[in-house]
Design a protein around this motif. Sequence first.
Motif, PDB file in Angstrom:
ATOM      1  N   PHE A   4      39.860  45.112  32.181  1.00  0.00           N
ATOM      2  CA  PHE A   4      40.329  46.099  32.213  1.00  0.00           C
ATOM      3  C   PHE A   4      39.832  47.285  31.308  1.00  0.00           C
ATOM      4  N   LEU A   5      39.300  47.025  30.045  1.00  0.00           N
ATOM      5  CA  LEU A   5      39.176  48.495  29.499  1.00  0.00           C
ATOM      6  C   LEU A   5      37.828  48.482  28.752  1.00  0.00           C
ATOM      7  N   LEU A   6      37.699  49.761  29.154  1.00  0.00           N
ATOM      8  CA  LEU A   6      36.150  50.142  28.545  1.00  0.00           C
ATOM      9  C   LEU A   6      36.149  49.919  26.504  1.00  0.00           C
ATOM     10  N   PRO A   7      35.489  49.706  26.324  1.00  0.00           N
ATOM     11  CA  PRO A   7      34.021  49.707  26.457  1.00  0.00           C
ATOM     12  C   PRO A   7      33.746  48.238  27.456  1.00  0.00           C
ATOM     13  N   ALA A   8      32.665  48.470  28.066  1.00  0.00           N
ATOM     14  CA  ALA A   8      32.273  47.954  29.289  1.00  0.00           C
ATOM     15  C   ALA A   8      31.850  46.328  29.298  1.00  0.00           C
ATOM     16  N   ALA A   9      31.657  45.960  28.017  1.00  0.00           N
ATOM     17  CA  ALA A   9      30.909  44.783  27.269  1.00  0.00           C
ATOM     18  C   ALA A   9      31.328  43.491  28.495  1.00  0.00           C
ATOM     19  N   VAL A  10      33.017  44.081  28.133  1.00  0.00           N
ATOM     20  CA  VAL A  10      34.476  43.528  28.681  1.00  0.00           C
ATOM     21  C   VAL A  10      34.721  42.645  30.663  1.00  0.00           C
ATOM     22  N   ALA A  11      33.507  44.127  30.900  1.00  0.00           N
ATOM     23  CA  ALA A  11      33.408  44.296  32.596  1.00  0.00           C
ATOM     24  C   ALA A  11      32.924  43.201  33.020  1.00  0.00           C
ATOM     25  N   THR A  91      30.537  39.532  42.473  1.00  0.00           N
ATOM     26  CA  THR A  91      31.051  40.475  42.588  1.00  0.00           C
ATOM     27  C   THR A  91      32.430  40.448  42.519  1.00  0.00           C
ATOM     28  N   LEU A  92      32.608  41.160  41.676  1.00  0.00           N
ATOM     29  CA  LEU A  92      34.520  41.422  41.202  1.00  0.00           C
ATOM     30  C   LEU A  92      34.582  42.957  41.492  1.00  0.00           C
ATOM     31  N   THR A  93      36.160  43.150  42.238  1.00  0.00           N
ATOM     32  CA  THR A  93      36.262  44.707  42.187  1.00  0.00           C
ATOM     33  C   THR A  93      37.247  44.599  42.148  1.00  0.00           C
ATOM     34  N   CYS A  94      37.877  45.626  40.560  1.00  0.00           N
ATOM     35  CA  CYS A  94      39.427  45.677  40.476  1.00  0.00           C
ATOM     36  C   CYS A  94      39.498  46.603  40.321  1.00  0.00           C
ATOM     37  N   PRO A  95      40.746  47.867  41.254  1.00  0.00           N
ATOM     38  CA  PRO A  95      41.191  48.547  41.685  1.00  0.00           C
ATOM     39  C   PRO A  95      41.801  49.540  39.880  1.00  0.00           C
ATOM     40  N   PRO A  96      41.593  50.833  39.763  1.00  0.00           N
ATOM     41  CA  PRO A  96      42.072  51.722  38.221  1.00  0.00           C
ATOM     42  C   PRO A  96      43.960  51.251  38.795  1.00  0.00           C
ATOM     43  N   ASN A  97      43.796  51.493  37.252  1.00  0.00           N
ATOM     44  CA  ASN A  97      45.664  51.302  36.757  1.00  0.00           C
ATOM     45  C   ASN A  97      46.049  52.476  36.691  1.00  0.00           C
ATOM     46  N   ASP A  98      46.668  52.993  36.012  1.00  0.00           N
ATOM     47  CA  ASP A  98      47.667  53.640  34.721  1.00  0.00           C
ATOM     48  C   ASP A  98      47.051  53.669  33.189  1.00  0.00           C
ATOM     49  N   GLN A  99      46.571  52.585  32.989  1.00  0.00           N
ATOM     50  CA  GLN A  99      46.249  52.092  32.173  1.00  0.00           C
ATOM     51  C   GLN A  99      44.710  52.014  31.895  1.00  0.00           C
ATOM     52  N   PRO A 101      40.621  51.994  33.662  1.00  0.00           N
ATOM     53  CA  PRO A 101      39.855  52.217  34.666  1.00  0.00           C
ATOM     54  C   PRO A 101      39.073  51.427  36.051  1.00  0.00           C
ATOM     55  N   GLY A 102      39.397  51.501  37.484  1.00  0.00           N
ATOM     56  CA  GLY A 102      38.543  50.463  38.322  1.00  0.00           C
ATOM     57  C   GLY A 102      37.261  49.755  37.914  1.00  0.00           C
ATOM     58  N   VAL A 103      36.977  49.043  38.322  1.00  0.00           N
ATOM     59  CA  VAL A 103      35.513  48.441  37.671  1.00  0.00           C
ATOM     60  C   VAL A 103      34.803  47.342  39.231  1.00  0.00           C
ATOM     61  N   THR A 104      33.620  47.675  39.108  1.00  0.00           N
ATOM     62  CA  THR A 104      32.894  47.108  40.675  1.00  0.00           C
ATOM     63  C   THR A 104      31.632  46.970  39.614  1.00  0.00           C
ATOM     64  N   ALA A 105      31.723  45.142  39.275  1.00  0.00           N
ATOM     65  CA  ALA A 105      31.052  44.669  38.533  1.00  0.00           C
ATOM     66  C   ALA A 105      30.621  43.751  39.356  1.00  0.00           C
ATOM     67  N   VAL A 123      30.054  49.475  37.580  1.00  0.00           N
ATOM     68  CA  VAL A 123      30.489  50.504  38.111  1.00  0.00           C
ATOM     69  C   VAL A 123      32.348  50.824  37.276  1.00  0.00           C
ATOM     70  N   ALA A 124      31.903  51.593  36.380  1.00  0.00           N
ATOM     71  CA  ALA A 124      33.923  52.002  36.123  1.00  0.00           C
ATOM     72  C   ALA A 124      33.982  53.974  36.462  1.00  0.00           C
ATOM     73  N   ALA A 125      35.502  53.680  37.311  1.00  0.00           N
ATOM     74  CA  ALA A 125      36.049  55.247  37.790  1.00  0.00           C
ATOM     75  C   ALA A 125      37.701  54.981  37.310  1.00  0.00           C
ATOM     76  N   ASP A 126      38.198  56.324  37.179  1.00  0.00           N
ATOM     77  CA  ASP A 126      39.087  55.959  36.842  1.00  0.00           C
ATOM     78  C   ASP A 126      40.074  57.138  38.459  1.00  0.00           C
ATOM     79  N   LYS A 127      41.308  56.873  38.473  1.00  0.00           N
ATOM     80  CA  LYS A 127      42.001  57.455  39.495  1.00  0.00           C
ATOM     81  C   LYS A 127      41.319  58.784  40.385  1.00  0.00           C
ATOM     82  N   SER A 128      40.526  59.640  39.262  1.00  0.00           N
ATOM     83  CA  SER A 128      40.470  60.768  39.557  1.00  0.00           C
ATOM     84  C   SER A 128      38.738  60.855  40.607  1.00  0.00           C
TER      85      SER A 128
END
Length: 148
Positions: A4-11, A91-99, A101-105, A123-128
């Motif tokens: 739930f945080l970039l850097p995406a090493a975590v993703a 495959t894991l998909t997580c939606p973006p939130n206020d804190q 970005p959303g991520v599809t890994a 792929v990490a994507a913010d609400k915009s």
Amino acid sequence: MRLFLLPAAVAVSMIAVAAGAQTAIQAGEWETTEKTEMEGMQPMAPSSKKVCLAADEAQLERLLFPTPDEIKQHGCTYEPGAKKAGSLIATLTCPPNDQSPGVTAKAEITYTQTSYQGLGQLVAADKSGTSVKGKSELSGKRLGDCPK
């Protein structure tokens, strides 16, 4: 995963554990390594950690992913891939939130009872709708019995 945080090493580490999808490996002390790169960002330093797996938790998923409860807390969805001997695909998909970005890994890991290696795409994507792509190299090996 972590995811739930970039850097995406975590993703890539965040791909969820589905009930019944446990992949047995040898119990003991394991060393895991992850190297992640994201488009348009400086390469991240590889990360490494040692994990001791007791016999009742000796599953590949335990090394790579957070618990199913942690996955649910973040509203993520998990989809296992085709089952093949010596291969873990998910495959894991997580939606973006206020804190964060959303991520599809997506990850494909090959393994034995004492080692694993594989690649993850994310792929990490913010609400915009702004998105960043990345990739990770994942590996691990059993070092021996857990230290006492």
